[in-house]
Enzyme design. Structure first.
Site, mmCIF file in Angstrom:
data_model
loop_
_atom_site.group_PDB
_atom_site.id
_atom_site.type_symbol
_atom_site.label_atom_id
_atom_site.label_comp_id
_atom_site.label_asym_id
_atom_site.label_seq_id
_atom_site.Cartn_x
_atom_site.Cartn_y
_atom_site.Cartn_z
ATOM 1 N N CYS A 70 0.822 -1.279 0.125
ATOM 2 C CA CYS A 70 0.155 0.068 0.061
ATOM 3 C C CYS A 70 0.803 1.410 -0.024
ATOM 4 C CB CYS A 70 -0.944 0.035 1.093
ATOM 5 S SG CYS A 70 -1.890 1.477 1.323
ATOM 6 N N CYS A 73 0.326 3.528 3.295
ATOM 7 C CA CYS A 73 1.243 3.339 4.698
ATOM 8 C C CYS A 73 2.456 3.833 4.707
ATOM 9 C CB CYS A 73 1.345 1.552 4.859
ATOM 10 S SG CYS A 73 -0.240 0.693 4.861
ATOM 11 N N HIS A 116 -3.525 0.864 8.409
ATOM 12 C CA HIS A 116 -4.155 0.428 7.126
ATOM 13 C C HIS A 116 -5.504 -0.162 7.266
ATOM 14 C CE1 HIS A 116 -4.095 -1.067 2.972
ATOM 15 N NE2 HIS A 116 -4.525 -2.050 3.323
ATOM 16 N N ASN A 156 -14.035 9.162 -0.482
ATOM 17 C CA ASN A 156 -14.640 7.937 -1.294
ATOM 18 C C ASN A 156 -14.339 6.744 -0.522
ATOM 19 O OD1 ASN A 156 -15.547 9.367 -3.478
ATOM 20 N ND2 ASN A 156 -13.708 9.238 -4.485
ATOM 21 N N HIS A 169 -8.354 6.907 3.724
ATOM 22 C CA HIS A 169 -8.000 8.217 3.086
ATOM 23 C C HIS A 169 -9.055 9.163 2.403
ATOM 24 C CE1 HIS A 169 -8.084 6.207 -0.652
ATOM 25 N NE2 HIS A 169 -7.633 7.196 -1.233
ATOM 26 N N GLN A 171 -9.642 12.986 -0.382
ATOM 27 C CA GLN A 171 -8.882 13.788 -1.428
ATOM 28 C C GLN A 171 -9.381 15.220 -1.253
ATOM 29 O OE1 GLN A 171 -8.274 11.824 -5.388
ATOM 30 N NE2 GLN A 171 -9.852 10.439 -4.542
#
Length: 353
Positions: A70, A73, A116, A156, A169, A171
């Site tokens: 990922c 991370c 995560h 999202n 996360h 944006q």
């Protein structure tokens, strides 16, 4: 909050937001990255009057990597990621595959936690407040870029939504224009103000919902309700009771209460479909007043706009999604299978004990 700005190996900006002032962030990005090259551009649709971002470079973006690869991370040993440090509280960085770039705006990634396997709903109130502070700071900074007219913070969540990275996360998009959805609100705001001799439409909506049956939860400074004409099966709008145009306008009392209200709202979303169901996919979208000129919306100023968050899911019932088919996609006329009053009732039923 301590803010530390640095640069990644390809020149993109990365910013750490820490709850402690004594944290030192001096880790270096050790990846052999070439400078970022983007091909983002904005095209106007002359028939509809809206805009489309053309960004062909995004075809090569990271797509559902295994958890041990990922990019969101922290860096651990030789496992290098977008975040050079071995831990973080909240971090924001320029998107490596932006939809908007240069004169066409800017896109950033906001990592809510280094865990995560967590989600926003799993954050404690201190961490959620830190995210709010990061959103506010980025709104302020991005609003000063000459190409930016509107700042949009959003999350999202879930593969059903189209998320390609499982790490918790969101944006931030900084648009070089006022977005079509916001323009619709501003036109309705202007028309209502003229028709009523100065009445604010947002204030009217919030006042009516506060006295109605669609309120989901209410604090001293915030109220969350299912709107009268909800487009989505489960859709909640979260407003501060004191109207402000953007995140910068929130006072300390509203900032303090926000994590309590928002975390409870997200946790209810995860309970509405019953035990054993996978986490509810959703979109959480902050609506803020544009920073550009509003001459085309006669009689309306930035202070007339009302900051609010719209939270909705595309899941309409257990195991079934709401697809945007002919009427929605072809004509932008939504058909909602769940009455808003029933959605509000259900979201009240799943209040935590």
């Amino acid at each position: 909050m301590k803010k530390t700005s640095t640069r990644l190996a390809d020149g993109r900006e990365l910013i750490y937001y820490d709850s402690r002032d004594d944290v030192v962030r001096d880790a270096v990005d050790r990846r052999p990255l070439d400078p970022t090259v983007t091909s983002s551009g904005i095209r106007r649709d002359v028939l509809l009057g809206d805009a489309v971002a053309i960004a062909s470079h995004r075809q090569g973006r990271t797509y559902h990597p295994p958890a041990d690869q990922c990019p969101l991370c922290p860096t651990r040993g030789e496992r290098l990621s977008e975040i050079p440090d071995s831990s973080y509280d909240v971090v924001v960085f320029e998107n490596r595959f932006p939809s908007l770039a240069g004169d066409s705006g800017r896109c950033e990634v906001v990592c809510f936690t280094s865990d995560h396997d967590s989600s926003f709903a799993d954050l404690d109130e201190e961490q959620a407040r830190l995210v709010l502070d990061a959103w506010t700071d980025r709104t302020s900074e991005l609003s000063h870029l000459p190409s930016v007219e509107q700042v949009f913070c959003f999350e999202n969540r879930g593969a059903e939504i189209g998320v390609t990275l499982g790490h918790p996360h969101g944006q931030i998009y900084a648009y070089p224009f006022t977005t079509p959805r916001t323009a619709l609100m501003l036109r309705s705001l202007a028309a209502h103000k003229e028709a009523t001799g100065g009445e604010n439409l947002f204030d009217t909506v919030v006042e009516e919902e506060l006295s109605g049956e669609r309120v989901v939860l209410e604090g001293e400074h915030w109220v969350a309700f299912v709107p009268y004409a909800a487009h989505w099966p489960y859709e909640v709008h979260l407003y501060p009771k004191r109207r402000v145009p953007d995140l910068l306008g929130l006072d300390e009392a509203a900032r303090t209460e926000f994590p309590q209200v928002y975390l409870e709202l997200l946790r209810r979303f995860d309970r509405i479909f019953g035990e054993g169901e996978p986490p509810t996919p959703y979109i959480a979208a902050w609506h803020q007043a544009p920073f550009g000129q509003l001459e085309e919306f006669e009689g309306v100023s930035r202070d007339d706009f009302a900051l609010h968050l719209e939270l909705f899911t595309i899941r309409r019932t257990s195991g079934k999604l709401k697809f945007l088919a002919g009427s929605e996609s072809g004509m932008n006329v939504f058909i909602n299978d769940v009455p808003p009053e029933r959605a509000a009732e259900r979201l009240r039923e799943v209040a935590s004990s």
